[in-house]
Design an enzyme around this catalytic site. Structure first.
Site, PDB file in Angstrom:
ATOM      1  N   GLU A 314      83.726  33.738 -67.043  1.00 32.64           N
ATOM      2  CA  GLU A 314      84.919  32.995 -66.871  1.00 32.64           C
ATOM      3  C   GLU A 314      86.141  33.130 -67.341  1.00 32.64           C
ATOM      4  OE1 GLU A 314      84.030  28.085 -67.127  1.00 32.64           O
ATOM      5  OE2 GLU A 314      82.341  28.851 -67.475  1.00 32.64           O
ATOM      6  N   ASP A 321      91.173  22.136 -70.183  1.00 36.93           N
ATOM      7  CA  ASP A 321      90.882  22.577 -72.162  1.00 36.93           C
ATOM      8  C   ASP A 321      92.777  22.116 -72.471  1.00 36.93           C
ATOM      9  OD1 ASP A 321      87.985  24.462 -72.290  1.00 36.93           O
ATOM     10  OD2 ASP A 321      88.511  23.673 -70.224  1.00 36.93           O
ATOM     11  N   GLU A 595      81.396  24.556 -77.014  1.00 33.17           N
ATOM     12  CA  GLU A 595      82.118  24.398 -75.875  1.00 33.17           C
ATOM     13  C   GLU A 595      81.160  22.750 -76.008  1.00 33.17           C
ATOM     14  OE1 GLU A 595      82.109  25.588 -71.149  1.00 33.17           O
ATOM     15  OE2 GLU A 595      80.322  26.569 -72.977  1.00 33.17           O
TER      16      GLU A 595
END
Length: 726
Positions: A314, A321, A595
């Site tokens: 990714e 974010d 995350e």
């Protein structure tokens, strides 16, 4: 004589003159929306140029031809290429210009493959080149790229910022050689070794261990493997055309003793070389570790652009974010030039999509071979696309430079107007795909968007905040027509929110995120604030002070509690150590922000979801609250020309210190309990004034200089600050 060189690439590059590197930059020229602009850098190389000089350029795939995304996408281009222009000015005024053209030659490289996701292969046997003029040299050809799309890189370069020694080296249960560098970083291994010619050593990288072995499932398809082939002589391997997110490395093919490896390997840490500006420390070691994790996570994810994560397949510029994290980022580091440059790509990508701000910038997902629902931006999405407005606003707030708003204003307008077209007849934003309160801790591992908060409530609240931010920006810039346009838009959205989602002393979906957004964004009338704040506090208490918000609610929940007289609840929520909480990962040994709240489960196993990272900065957005409310340092005016000093003190923290290099100079606040008193010291920079706000006392103006004040320890019960941060 003087000499300068301009350097760029379709790919990434490094350059040498007469065998000496022209700079210590890495991954030049970075990642931009290559379709419309490409950075170049300029260096003074006077000290490197001789009567006869050789210029060498190493070119790698980088973001241009490398693999990008977790779904198959087309590459930006099939050919990588370098651009250089060397200008030598002689004392007599004559200028010699040497540029890349078809007269250049290419020689074999020791690098046989390179990719950010999969790693780099270096065959040291190929170092014995026959030279650029030898028979192994090949020709080059020109690659077309519009010169008018070249522009100078104004953001700090990526550099090596640290080098770490192994903290532990051992054999795993399966017999693999494992190395622990102590903290989760972004970079690569530097290896010095001598061995049999042709012998192969591989290094695989990962952030955590599971069952005593390297945990690579979280990398998904990213190989994260560097391969080193020995020459038979003394070799030094540095895979600078890739990077990995890792704390642990697994070496295969190591043929010497483990004690020898301790002297042979280091971990090189890379990041955009941002100047550190903000600091925080307090009496609670776990909180200090949390703050350090936030800083390290930002470092690892600010590699030319603000990315989501640095390890798996990714590493993309997700807008959600940075929308959450921008206030924290602008405090911790000088991000003005870095984020302003990224915002140019936001505007460029948006301009090609009829005002739609994509979910990632630069937007590689528009080149998906087989588009996936929710992967590419078919339409604007709340919170994520709102980065086009929220990020420039935070840069103005932090640095007080309205040119940032001016540069982004058309992009802000385009997004705000696009959102207005997406509202339903009732005036709320309940159409289309939404991420909502992404990664709500109660969402199933395989359904990260299945939050408690109704996505339409989140979207409408965000649309209101965006409209109000555009209104405020227009007023600052003297754009009266646009200010009136978005003042009316914000009023309509607020009324629609009230009509659709507020009834019987409840907000639709009755969860912490919707109350936090409504309170902080200003969507409630004064009489509604009291019951909404009480309901939020009740929900927090009923959860036993475990966090219950995802991406949308997390940046705002502590502020919602603090600003409405529920400071004790905010402290208890913040200081919780059970899962899920901000401090739970610290108790599990985390050195960056995860995350998911439970990326690692309490038993040490990894979250079963296929999207689990141990280095995501978004949930670290709480640091903004830490700086302003625990630390007590916030701007009243943009750029800190007037500063609010108002630490909020509750049980659990006995002292705290916060400092910031403001545009006017060094500001500092330190407080410490002393029985029934609080000793507060503050430094106000020249060119600024401060307002000290304390419960039960009149506001006190502090001029530039140092101040030491004893204050009575009192409960903070005010419903709102007299001076709300901008």
């Amino acid at each position: 004589m003087s000499a300068t060189i301009v350097l760029s690439a379709l790919g990434v590059c490094e350059a040498w003159i007469n065998g000496t590197a022209i700079s210590d930059d890495r991954l030049t020229p970075g990642w931009t929306s290559y379709e419309w602009r490409l950075h170049y850098v300029k260096h003074d190389v006077t000290h490197l140029v001789d009567d006869e000089s050789t210029v060498e350029i190493l070119v790698g795939n980088g973001w241009y031809r490398g693999r990008l995304g977790w779904i198959e996408t087309k590459r930006y281009g099939e050919e990588i290429a370098a651009f250089a222009e060397l200008r030598i000015l002689f004392v007599d005024g004559h200028e010699q210009i040497i540029t890349t053209d078809e007269s250049w030659t290419v020689e074999p490289s020791e690098i046989t493959s390179n990719d950010f996701y999969d790693g780099q292969t270096i065959d040291a046997r190929r170092r014995a080149s026959e030279g650029i003029h030898g028979p192994a040299a090949g020709t080059v050809h020109a690659v077309s790229y519009p010169v008018d799309r070249l522009e100078p890189d104004t953001a700090p370069p990526v550099r090596e910022i640290d080098e770490l020694l192994p903290q532990k080296i051992w054999h795993s249960p399966s017999g693999k050689v494992l190395i622990d560098f102590g903290v989760n970083i972004v970079g690569f291994l530097r290896l010095r070794v001598r061995g049999e010619r042709g012998h192969v050593i591989t290094a695989r990288h990962a952030e955590v261990l599971e069952n005593g072995e390297l945990a690579v499932r979280t990398l998904r398809s990213a190989g994260s493997i560097d391969t080193f082939i020995l020459s038979g002589d003394d070799d030094r391997f540095e895979p600078t055309l890739t990077f990995h997110g890792f704390r642990y490395a697994e070496l295969s093919g190591w043929h010497l003793e483990l004690e020898d490896l301790a002297q042979a390997v280091t971990a090189v840490v890379i990041s955009s070389d941002l100047r550190r500006t903000g600091y925080f420390e307090c009496s609670v070691p776990d909180v200090n570790q949390l703050h350090e994790n936030i800083v390290r996570g930002m470092r690892g994810n600010f590699i030319d652009i603000p990315t989501d994560c640095p390890q798996r397949d990714e590493r993309l510029g997700w807008t959600g974010d940075i929308a959450a994290f921008a206030p924290t980022a602008a405090f911790l580091f000088d991000t003005k030039a870095f984020l302003a440059d990224w915002l140019k790509d936001v505007a460029l990508e948006q301009a090609q999509r009829d005002g739609i701000v994509p979910y990632i910038v630069p937007d590689i997902l528009k080149y998906a071979v087989v588009p996936q629902p929710g992967a590419g931006a078919e339409e604007a999405a709340a919170f994520w696309s709102d980065a086009a407005v929220w990020v420039p606003w935070e840069l103005w707030r932090a640095y007080g430079d309205s040119s940032v708003l001016e540069a982004s204003f058309e992009s802000m307008l385009a997004h705000g107007r696009r959102v207005q077209t997406l509202l339903s007849p009732s005036g709320v934003w309940d159409t289309g795909f939404q991420f909502g309160d992404w990664l709500d801790p109660d969402a199933p591992a395989d359904r990260p968007g299945a939050a408690k908060a109704n996505p339409a409530v989140v979207a409408t609240a965000c649309a209101f905040r965006t409209a109000d931010r555009i209104r405020a920006a227009a007023e600052i810039l003297g754009r009266d027509a646009e200010a009136n346009e978005f003042r009316n838009a914000a009023t309509r959205l607020r009324n629609a929110f009230q009509n659709q989602y507020v009834a019987d002393r409840r907000i639709t979906s009755d969860c912490t995120t919707v109350y936090a957004l409504a309170l902080v964004f200003g969507l409630l009338d004064p009489e509604q604030v009291e019951w909404a704040a009480d309901r939020l506090a009740t929900l927090v208490r009923e959860s036993d002070y475990r966090i219950s918000t995802g991406f949308a609610g997390t940046p705002f929940i502590a502020d919602a509690l603090t600003s409405t007289g529920h400071l004790d609840d905010a402290y208890k929520l913040f200081l919780q150590r059970e899962c899920p909480s901000w401090l739970y990962p610290v108790t599990m040994g985390a050195t960056t922000i995860w995350e998911r709240w439970d990326s690692m489960l309490p038993d040490g196993t990894i979250n079963p979801g296929d999207m689990t990272s141990f280095n995501h900065y978004a949930l670290g957005a709480v640091a903004d609250w830490m700086h302003r409310e625990i630390g007590g340092l916030a701007p009243i005016d943009a750029g800190y020309s007037q500063i609010l000093i108002a630490p909020k003190i509750s049980e659990g923290i006995d002292w705290a210190q916060t400092s910031l290099e403001t545009p006017h100079g060094h500001a500092n606040v330190r407080w410490e309990r002393d029985g029934s008193s609080v000793n507060l010291s503050a430094t106000v920079p020249a060119g600024s004034t401060a307002v000290l706000q304390w419960p039960g006392a009149q506001d006190q103006v502090l001029e530039a200089g140092r101040h030491s004040i004893a204050l009575p320890l009192r409960q903070h019960t005010t419903t709102a600050s007299t001076f709300a941060p901008v």
